[in-house]
Design a protein around this motif. Structure first.
Motif, PDB file in Angstrom:
ATOM      1  N   GLY A  27       0.979  -1.282   0.100  1.00 12.91           N
ATOM      2  CA  GLY A  27      -0.129  -0.041  -0.011  1.00 12.91           C
ATOM      3  C   GLY A  27       0.907   1.453  -0.051  1.00 12.91           C
ATOM      4  N   GLN A  28       2.149   1.046  -0.389  1.00 13.89           N
ATOM      5  CA  GLN A  28       2.913   2.291  -0.141  1.00 13.89           C
ATOM      6  C   GLN A  28       2.603   3.440  -1.226  1.00 13.89           C
ATOM      7  N   LEU A  29       2.075   3.114  -2.447  1.00 17.70           N
ATOM      8  CA  LEU A  29       1.215   4.252  -3.170  1.00 17.70           C
ATOM      9  C   LEU A  29       0.306   5.140  -2.703  1.00 17.70           C
ATOM     10  N   GLY A  30      -0.491   4.713  -1.631  1.00 17.16           N
ATOM     11  CA  GLY A  30      -1.194   5.348  -0.816  1.00 17.16           C
ATOM     12  C   GLY A  30      -2.544   5.463  -1.635  1.00 17.16           C
ATOM     13  N   ASP A  31      -2.882   4.977  -2.711  1.00 16.89           N
ATOM     14  CA  ASP A  31      -4.049   5.040  -3.532  1.00 16.89           C
ATOM     15  C   ASP A  31      -5.450   4.143  -2.976  1.00 16.89           C
ATOM     16  N   GLY A  32      -5.136   3.496  -1.939  1.00 14.84           N
ATOM     17  CA  GLY A  32      -6.199   2.629  -1.316  1.00 14.84           C
ATOM     18  C   GLY A  32      -6.162   1.088  -1.710  1.00 14.84           C
ATOM     19  N   SER A  33      -5.245   0.654  -2.493  1.00  9.96           N
ATOM     20  CA  SER A  33      -5.182  -0.565  -3.111  1.00  9.96           C
ATOM     21  C   SER A  33      -3.783  -1.278  -2.848  1.00  9.96           C
ATOM     22  N   GLN A  34      -3.408  -2.335  -3.466  1.00  6.46           N
ATOM     23  CA  GLN A  34      -2.466  -3.020  -3.383  1.00  6.46           C
ATOM     24  C   GLN A  34      -2.190  -3.537  -4.781  1.00  6.46           C
ATOM     25  N   ILE A  35      -2.209  -2.566  -5.744  1.00  7.90           N
ATOM     26  CA  ILE A  35      -2.155  -2.987  -7.102  1.00  7.90           C
ATOM     27  C   ILE A  35      -0.842  -2.134  -7.701  1.00  7.90           C
ATOM     28  N   ASN A  36       0.065  -2.643  -8.185  1.00 13.32           N
ATOM     29  CA  ASN A  36       1.419  -2.003  -8.849  1.00 13.32           C
ATOM     30  C   ASN A  36       0.836  -1.163  -9.875  1.00 13.32           C
ATOM     31  N   ARG A  37       1.469  -0.077  -9.888  1.00 13.99           N
ATOM     32  CA  ARG A  37       1.004   0.778 -11.223  1.00 13.99           C
ATOM     33  C   ARG A  37       2.218   1.249 -11.915  1.00 13.99           C
ATOM     34  N   SER A  38       2.173   1.185 -13.164  1.00 13.75           N
ATOM     35  CA  SER A  38       3.270   1.515 -14.196  1.00 13.75           C
ATOM     36  C   SER A  38       3.306   3.059 -14.550  1.00 13.75           C
ATOM     37  N   SER A  39       2.239   3.657 -14.230  1.00 15.42           N
ATOM     38  CA  SER A  39       2.172   5.107 -14.420  1.00 15.42           C
ATOM     39  C   SER A  39       1.545   5.928 -13.214  1.00 15.42           C
ATOM     40  N   PRO A  40       1.592   7.040 -13.046  1.00 15.55           N
ATOM     41  CA  PRO A  40       1.266   7.679 -11.857  1.00 15.55           C
ATOM     42  C   PRO A  40      -0.334   7.600 -11.380  1.00 15.55           C
ATOM     43  N   VAL A  41      -0.498   7.365 -10.150  1.00 15.29           N
ATOM     44  CA  VAL A  41      -1.764   7.587  -9.758  1.00 15.29           C
ATOM     45  C   VAL A  41      -1.662   8.630  -8.365  1.00 15.29           C
ATOM     46  N   GLN A  42      -2.932   9.244  -8.088  1.00 16.47           N
ATOM     47  CA  GLN A  42      -3.019   9.950  -6.895  1.00 16.47           C
ATOM     48  C   GLN A  42      -3.267   9.520  -5.790  1.00 16.47           C
ATOM     49  N   ALA A  43      -2.324   9.755  -4.775  1.00 18.61           N
ATOM     50  CA  ALA A  43      -2.613   9.227  -3.369  1.00 18.61           C
ATOM     51  C   ALA A  43      -3.730  10.039  -2.911  1.00 18.61           C
ATOM     52  N   THR A  44      -4.597   9.186  -1.945  1.00 18.00           N
ATOM     53  CA  THR A  44      -5.738   9.687  -1.536  1.00 18.00           C
ATOM     54  C   THR A  44      -5.733  10.712  -0.539  1.00 18.00           C
TER      55      THR A  44
END
Length: 563
Positions: free
Chosen positions: A325-342
């Motif tokens: 969850g270190q991307l902070g978007d509410g999920s545990q899905i890897n992201r290969s392009s930027p998503v906003q932290a909630t």
């Protein structure tokens, strides 16, 4: 463990009628803003399992994994789930966190280090396992430093003359001195001058020159040096195609540069999508991060494979590894392009640990998210968070809770909305509404001998006990009516105190002592008692969060003791 205590004992009003304390609004406002300014956080840093924060008053605070003393608490190796103050430091201007060691730069240009020293990363000349330091020590004969950064088991420092110095592990040439020899004191990196910024990864390093070019050295197995090859470099080489960089960041095996036009460029390992170019293919030269502009700051997780960026509007964007969850978007899905932290805005600074992240807001408060197995999020738990949560110790407490009420009797119970008090002589029980300053009588003995012995607020009413001929009888009262009566109940439950806090009385003096901090927090003599209560606060755009505080109830007066 609750936020640290700051004692604030409110004055005493000798009144016979109910009267809340009122201060001069302008004076109180200015002093409170000054206090907030001093206590606000300006910078954060993340290690493998611990975190650091620098406050505006120059103090450093630490939390999380403490197996090598990296939290700076002399003689202690206990993990901490909430921040504690690092000892011996008071005028710090920058901080850095490695795997299991920490650094601080003081305003006089000296560098202080603590924690694991197995590779000489403390810089004291020893560099043998078991000779770490659990409190900061100054690196001798080393001054005029203006910036610091910590890799996995090594460090970089930038001096005011634009030269770069390094010490610690050098297995892949990450110290840039042309060798792979471990260094236990700082050595100068050859061939680098006019440097304005430095950055460390797990085993590779970068530097930014005044002309906007970027230089890199160390491990290059994934092309993280950006020179078009996968050859390890023991001295700096220039990153291809970057000529207008204003900031740099280094992850475990990937690298980033922020250009003057606000775009971000990345290269190196991309197995989790940490380069942000929409795929997972390794890149040996810089590629542009997709769909991201107006960036003002960046951070990259050492070993964890994730990346963060702050845009000019104060929002945080993340990409790469998201297993914890270190991307902070509410999920545990890897992201290969930027998503906003909630739930994040007005962010002024960011930092990344191995698999966790931090953000400092413009008001000096801190948010954290990601892996929390050692308490590295600082929220008092070991629960991993997939969205940002506040570190309560750095979040200003609403100052309305600095309060004083006095009654012509004794306060028995209170919460955010009501106070329950009995008149002198135990003959009447009153419920006071803190919002509209009204009150109702719950019980009146009407001249009988049935006096109130105990009383407390329930979720929606009052429970009180009278004693008939030595036998306790309890009543449940709500909205002017007694709804239930039973015999024999004299205890209504207990409050759970903060971890490690003890209250005791000896020879007429009551003490509040912290076993965690090893010191006396508050004491008073004579009558009265201490009560711990937890209330829930929320601010504009914020999620609700609990806040614990101690209060002193004495002779009808309620004192707020700031925690």
């Amino acid at each position: 463990m609750r936020p640290r205590l700051m004692l604030l004992v409110v004055g005493f009003l000798m009144l016979t009628q109910l009267l809340p304390l009122r201060a001069n609004a302008s004076e109180a406002g200015s002093s409170l803003e000054a206090e907030r300014s001093k206590s606000g956080v300006t910078m954060v840093a993340g290690g493998r399992g611990h975190g650091l924060a620098l406050k505006q008053d120059g103090t450093v605070w630490a939390w999380g994994l403490n197996n090598y003393g990296q939290l700076g608490e002399y003689g202690q190796s206990y993990d901490r789930y909430t921040p504690i103050q690092v000892q011996r430091l008071s005028s710090v201007i920058a901080i850095a966190a490695g795997n299991e060691h920490s650094l601080a730069l003081e305003s006089d240009g000296t560098v202080w280090a603590w924690g694991n020293n197995s590779n000489g990363q403390i810089g004291d000349g020893s560099g043998r396992p078991g000779l770490g330091h659990s409190a900061p020590i100054q690196i001798k004969n080393f001054s005029s430093v203006v910036a610091i950064d910590s890799g996995a088991n090594y460090n970089l420092a930038l001096k005011s003359n634009g030269t770069v110095w390094a010490w610690g592990d050098n297995s892949f040439g990450q110290l840039g001195d042309g060798t792979t020899n471990e260094r236990h004191i700082p050595v100068q990196i050859q061939g680098l001058d006019s440097i304005v910024a430095i950055s460390t990864g797990t085993e590779h390093s970068m530097a930014l020159k005044t002309d906007g070019t970027v230089w890199a050295w160390g491990n290059n197995a994934s092309g993280q040096l950006g020179d078009g090859s996968t050859t390890h470099r023991y001295a700096p080489v220039q990153v291809q195609g970057i000529h207008s960089a204003v900031s740099i960041a280094t992850g475990g095996s990937h690298s980033l540069a922020l250009k003057s036009d606000g775009t971000v460029w990345a290269w190196g390992n991309n197995s989790y999508g940490q380069l942000g170019d929409g795929n997972t293919a390794e890149q040996h030269a810089p590629v542009q991060v997709q769909g991201l502009a107006s960036v003002t700051a960046m951070a990259a997780g050492v070993r964890g494979g994730h990346t963060l960026a702050v845009r000019s509007d104060g929002t945080v964007w993340a990409w790469g590894n998201n297993a914890s969850g270190q991307l902070g978007d509410g999920s545990q899905i890897n992201r290969s392009s930027p998503v906003q932290a909630t739930h994040l805005d007005a962010v002024s600074a960011i930092a990344s640990g191995t698999s966790h992240s931090y953000a400092v807001k413009s008001d000096g408060t801190v948010r954290s998210w990601g892996l929390n197995n050692y308490g590295q999020l600082g929220d008092g738990s070991k629960t991993s968070r997939f969205s940002p949560v506040p570190i309560a110790a750095f979040n200003p407490v609403p100052y309305a809770e600095t309060l004083l009420y006095r009654f012509d009797g004794t306060i028995l119970d209170f919460d955010q909305h009501y106070m329950l008090w009995k008149r002198t002589g135990d003959t009447m029980l009153w419920l006071y509404n803190r919002a509209d300053k009204s009150q109702v009588m719950v019980y009146d003995s009407y001249g009988s001998e049935d006096k109130v012995s105990q009383a407390m607020l329930s979720d929606d009413g009052v429970i009180y006990t009278l004693v008939y001929n030595g036998v306790p009888v309890s009543y449940y009262w709500k909205q002017g009516k007694v709804l239930h009566r039973w015999e024999g109940q004299t205890q209504y439950g207990t409050n759970e105190y903060p971890d490690g806090t003890v209250v005791y009385t000896l020879y007429g003096t009551t003490y509040l002592y912290s076993t965690r901090e090893g010191k006396l927090l508050y004491s008073f003599s004579g009558s009265g008692k201490l009560e711990y209560r937890e209330v829930v606060f929320s601010g504009p755009g914020e999620e609700q969060y609990p806040y614990g505080a101690w209060y002193r109830v004495d002779g009808g007066a309620l004192y707020g003791i700031r925690i």
